[in-house]
Design a protein around this motif. Structure first.
Motif: not given
Length: 202
Positions: A165-189
């Motif tokens: 179920x976690x793997x399914x959630x991780x593959x959803x577009x919403x989670x991918x979008x959230x993951x990309x935003x976290x990655x962007x914040x990390x790079x800026x920091x």
């Protein structure tokens, strides 16, 4: 105390105590109750009544004996009395032997260091061993083992289902979008911390 209580005097001598042969509270003047049998004491200390009349014996003797019960002659009665005395003597002797043997067992156990606590532990251990080897215990143990295995399998399958179920959630577009935003914040920091000299913020 009022006058009535002071005047009353009990007919019994309570200091004399209870006559243990008859379990009869003896008054100070009369030692045995009326109609009591004469008692003789043997060399071994056994109490032997010479003639004990049972309650209602007189009434039974006054009724005619039925023909089906054989009447005893004086000689037969005397033989039975002698046999009764002999058997009573044997009972007293066996009681004394038993008491002596019990004392001997206690002495031997004491010399061997066997205490009542040790015996209790051994009895509990033996009882537990008997319980664990019983068929009821084995069936219960097997049942619990099977139940444990089923519970383990259920938890494992539940864990697998949660992982999927976690793997399914991780593959959803919403989670991918959230993951990309976290990655962007990390790079800026990281970039900001590199731009600042010696980590001092201005």
């Amino acid at each position: 105390m009022d006058a009535l209580e002071q005047e009353y005097k009990s007919p019994f001598d309570f200091e004399q105590g209870v006559n243990s042969s008859y379990l009869y509270l003896s008054p100070s003047v009369i030692v045995t109750p009326p109609g009591s049998p004469h008692v003789t004491v043997t060399a071994r200390g056994a109490v032997r009544p010479d003639s004990i009349t049972e309650v209602g014996e007189d009434a039974v003797m006054s009724v005619a004996v039925s023909p089906s019960v054989p009447t005893l002659t004086e000689e037969e009665q005397e033989e039975l009395r002698d046999e009764l005395l002999r058997v009573e003597d044997e009972v007293v002797t066996l009681s004394q032997v038993l008491a002596a043997k019990e004392k001997q067992v206690a002495d031997i156990k004491r010399k061997l260091g066997i205490t009542p606590l040790n015996e209790l532990k051994q009895n509990i251990s033996k009882s537990w061993q008997e319980v664990t080897t019983s068929t009821a215990y084995k069936k219960t143990s097997e049942g619990l083992s099977v139940a444990g295995q089923k519970a383990t399998a259920a938890f494992t399958s539940m864990g697998s289902a949660i992982s999927r179920k976690f793997e399914d959630v991780r593959n959803t577009p919403t989670f991918k979008s959230f993951e990309e935003k976290v990655e962007t914040l990390k790079v800026k920091d990281e970039k900001r911390s590199q731009d600042e000299p010696d980590g001092i913020s201005g």
